[in-house]
Design a protein around this motif. Sequence first.
Motif, PDB file in Angstrom:
ATOM      1  N   VAL A  96      -8.664   2.750 -29.644  1.00  0.00           N
ATOM      2  CA  VAL A  96      -7.746   2.337 -28.930  1.00  0.00           C
ATOM      3  C   VAL A  96      -8.157   1.656 -27.747  1.00  0.00           C
ATOM      4  O   VAL A  96      -9.104   1.970 -27.033  1.00  0.00           O
ATOM      5  N   GLY A  97      -7.622   0.429 -27.316  1.00  0.00           N
ATOM      6  CA  GLY A  97      -8.085  -0.131 -25.987  1.00  0.00           C
ATOM      7  C   GLY A  97      -9.177  -0.907 -26.255  1.00  0.00           C
ATOM      8  O   GLY A  97      -9.713  -1.652 -25.371  1.00  0.00           O
ATOM      9  N   ASN A  98      -9.939  -1.196 -27.405  1.00  0.00           N
ATOM     10  CA  ASN A  98     -11.137  -1.767 -27.795  1.00  0.00           C
ATOM     11  C   ASN A  98     -10.848  -2.957 -28.682  1.00  0.00           C
ATOM     12  O   ASN A  98     -10.112  -2.694 -29.891  1.00  0.00           O
ATOM     13  N   SER A  99     -11.511  -4.133 -28.566  1.00  0.00           N
ATOM     14  CA  SER A  99     -11.035  -5.175 -29.579  1.00  0.00           C
ATOM     15  C   SER A  99     -12.014  -5.124 -30.711  1.00  0.00           C
ATOM     16  O   SER A  99     -13.001  -4.281 -30.747  1.00  0.00           O
ATOM     17  N   GLU A 100     -11.604  -5.743 -31.670  1.00  0.00           N
ATOM     18  CA  GLU A 100     -12.496  -5.833 -32.993  1.00  0.00           C
ATOM     19  C   GLU A 100     -13.657  -6.345 -32.690  1.00  0.00           C
ATOM     20  O   GLU A 100     -14.725  -5.560 -33.459  1.00  0.00           O
ATOM     21  N   ALA A 101     -13.971  -7.228 -31.962  1.00  0.00           N
ATOM     22  CA  ALA A 101     -15.351  -7.768 -31.684  1.00  0.00           C
ATOM     23  C   ALA A 101     -16.204  -6.688 -31.035  1.00  0.00           C
ATOM     24  O   ALA A 101     -17.370  -6.509 -31.267  1.00  0.00           O
ATOM     25  N   ALA A 102     -15.440  -6.067 -30.071  1.00  0.00           N
ATOM     26  CA  ALA A 102     -16.376  -5.266 -29.287  1.00  0.00           C
ATOM     27  C   ALA A 102     -16.586  -3.847 -30.138  1.00  0.00           C
ATOM     28  O   ALA A 102     -17.733  -3.321 -30.358  1.00  0.00           O
ATOM     29  N   ASP A 105     -19.459  -4.629 -32.687  1.00  0.00           N
ATOM     30  CA  ASP A 105     -20.946  -4.472 -31.762  1.00  0.00           C
ATOM     31  C   ASP A 105     -21.369  -3.045 -31.712  1.00  0.00           C
ATOM     32  O   ASP A 105     -22.146  -2.825 -31.932  1.00  0.00           O
ATOM     33  N   VAL A 106     -20.381  -2.220 -31.417  1.00  0.00           N
ATOM     34  CA  VAL A 106     -20.622  -0.908 -31.278  1.00  0.00           C
ATOM     35  C   VAL A 106     -21.261  -0.258 -32.764  1.00  0.00           C
ATOM     36  O   VAL A 106     -22.110   0.448 -32.786  1.00  0.00           O
ATOM     37  N   VAL A 107     -20.455  -0.624 -33.660  1.00  0.00           N
ATOM     38  CA  VAL A 107     -20.885  -0.011 -35.130  1.00  0.00           C
ATOM     39  C   VAL A 107     -22.044  -0.506 -35.540  1.00  0.00           C
ATOM     40  O   VAL A 107     -23.071   0.155 -35.820  1.00  0.00           O
ATOM     41  N   THR A 108     -22.477  -1.684 -35.201  1.00  0.00           N
ATOM     42  CA  THR A 108     -23.566  -2.565 -35.334  1.00  0.00           C
ATOM     43  C   THR A 108     -24.715  -1.856 -34.665  1.00  0.00           C
ATOM     44  O   THR A 108     -25.995  -1.365 -35.322  1.00  0.00           O
ATOM     45  N   GLN A 109     -24.437  -1.636 -33.399  1.00  0.00           N
ATOM     46  CA  GLN A 109     -25.590  -0.962 -32.507  1.00  0.00           C
ATOM     47  C   GLN A 109     -25.857   0.442 -33.109  1.00  0.00           C
ATOM     48  O   GLN A 109     -27.076   0.825 -33.159  1.00  0.00           O
ATOM     49  N   LEU A 110     -24.718   1.224 -33.598  1.00  0.00           N
ATOM     50  CA  LEU A 110     -25.186   2.471 -34.309  1.00  0.00           C
ATOM     51  C   LEU A 110     -25.901   2.714 -35.545  1.00  0.00           C
ATOM     52  O   LEU A 110     -26.856   3.485 -35.550  1.00  0.00           O
ATOM     53  N   LEU A 111     -25.500   1.640 -36.315  1.00  0.00           N
ATOM     54  CA  LEU A 111     -26.417   1.507 -37.522  1.00  0.00           C
ATOM     55  C   LEU A 111     -27.764   0.969 -37.260  1.00  0.00           C
ATOM     56  O   LEU A 111     -28.745   1.590 -37.864  1.00  0.00           O
ATOM     57  N   ASP A 112     -28.012   0.265 -36.303  1.00  0.00           N
ATOM     58  CA  ASP A 112     -29.124  -0.208 -35.831  1.00  0.00           C
ATOM     59  C   ASP A 112     -30.244   0.946 -35.340  1.00  0.00           C
ATOM     60  O   ASP A 112     -31.396   0.798 -35.264  1.00  0.00           O
ATOM     61  N   HIS A 113     -29.461   1.963 -34.723  1.00  0.00           N
ATOM     62  CA  HIS A 113     -30.210   3.101 -34.040  1.00  0.00           C
ATOM     63  C   HIS A 113     -30.301   4.380 -35.333  1.00  0.00           C
ATOM     64  O   HIS A 113     -30.661   5.233 -35.107  1.00  0.00           O
ATOM     65  N   GLY A 114     -29.836   3.720 -36.332  1.00  0.00           N
ATOM     66  CA  GLY A 114     -30.111   4.766 -37.472  1.00  0.00           C
ATOM     67  C   GLY A 114     -29.126   5.670 -37.846  1.00  0.00           C
ATOM     68  O   GLY A 114     -29.241   6.696 -38.740  1.00  0.00           O
ATOM     69  N   VAL A 115     -27.925   5.594 -37.135  1.00  0.00           N
ATOM     70  CA  VAL A 115     -26.678   6.555 -37.270  1.00  0.00           C
ATOM     71  C   VAL A 115     -26.183   6.133 -38.726  1.00  0.00           C
ATOM     72  O   VAL A 115     -25.975   5.042 -39.050  1.00  0.00           O
ATOM     73  N   ARG A 116     -25.939   7.111 -39.704  1.00  0.00           N
ATOM     74  CA  ARG A 116     -25.374   6.835 -40.824  1.00  0.00           C
ATOM     75  C   ARG A 116     -24.003   8.014 -40.951  1.00  0.00           C
ATOM     76  O   ARG A 116     -23.565   8.184 -42.226  1.00  0.00           O
ATOM     77  N   GLY A 117     -23.464   8.329 -39.895  1.00  0.00           N
ATOM     78  CA  GLY A 117     -22.235   8.943 -40.026  1.00  0.00           C
ATOM     79  C   GLY A 117     -21.508   8.797 -38.751  1.00  0.00           C
ATOM     80  O   GLY A 117     -22.048   8.669 -37.841  1.00  0.00           O
ATOM     81  N   ILE A 118     -20.234   8.365 -39.085  1.00  0.00           N
ATOM     82  CA  ILE A 118     -19.266   7.940 -37.629  1.00  0.00           C
ATOM     83  C   ILE A 118     -17.990   8.632 -38.049  1.00  0.00           C
ATOM     84  O   ILE A 118     -17.459   8.639 -38.949  1.00  0.00           O
TER      85      ILE A 118
END
Length: 325
Positions: A96-102, A105-118
């Motif tokens: 809520v309050g976040n654009s699709e593009a933003a 970017d956050v999901v991509t950053q999490l995946l790049d940090h090795g996160v595999r659970g959201i």
Amino acid sequence: MSPPVVSLTPPDTSGSPVRVPASAPPVALSYELFPPRSAAAEHTLWSTIRELEATAPDYVSVTYGASGSNHDTAIDLITRLQRETLLRPLAHLTCVGNSEAALVDVVTQLLDHGVRGILALRGDLPRDGSPIPAGSLAYARDLVELIRQVEQQRSALLCAGKVAIGVAAYPTRHPESPSEAHDIEVLLAKQRAGADFAITQVFFHPEQYANLLVRARRAGVTIPLIPGVMPLTSVRRLKRLAELSGVAPHEELLDRLERAGDAAEQQRIGVQATVDLANAALDAGAQGLHIYTFNEHRHALDVLDRLSLPRPKRPLHSRDEAMVS
């Protein structure tokens, strides 16, 4: 000439079908942590993390502030968990309050940090009643779909792996929902969007989780519904949580806690009540247990010590070996 067929299964000479011995399936164990707000809070948190790590949980969830207000500290905590511990982080993410593009970017950053659970959450609406910005995602199911889209685009980088997506479930009616039946329809929509499991909000009566499970299964929800429990040891925290969530605490328990002679008796009463609540959920069919720690380990571990959770046997890692040597 064809080569002989080699069977890897020992022949059964009894004439009866081979049966796998029945055993209790392992119960998932997880904790919730939140990013620290000061150096002193960070020191306390890491003492808690070391204590919780020794129990070998399946994952620890890391909360995310409204509209990503603590984004940097959440990412820092996740990164440090992966670098310095054996814990697997489950990153909270609100839309809520976040654009699709933003959010991409956050999901991509999490995946790049090795996160595999959201843990995909809608998040709280603005407290001042202001409208949600145009173009932002309004529902958790939309966030689940977005995560799956990002995952698909990056499948080669993930070695064809799959991101585990969790969502929220509500044993009592969501404050903004017209009915409990509507809550189940929302949960079913999140499952259809690609959710793998759900963690419940706190509840205080054993029948609330059991009733949620029955309603969900009848509606076609098949994903695991993990009960989220908090150590019921603090009167102040119970009352504050009731104000924030709209979930009424157990009046009899509150009365017993308030009449306790000292802190030790209050802890004993609260821990036993939490154990009873967790056992009732497990008896109803829960496949895991998620403990809201509030960044404190003592009461959470007291609860865990009183439970007999069937847990998977894991081989010792270097950190484990150092702890027991």
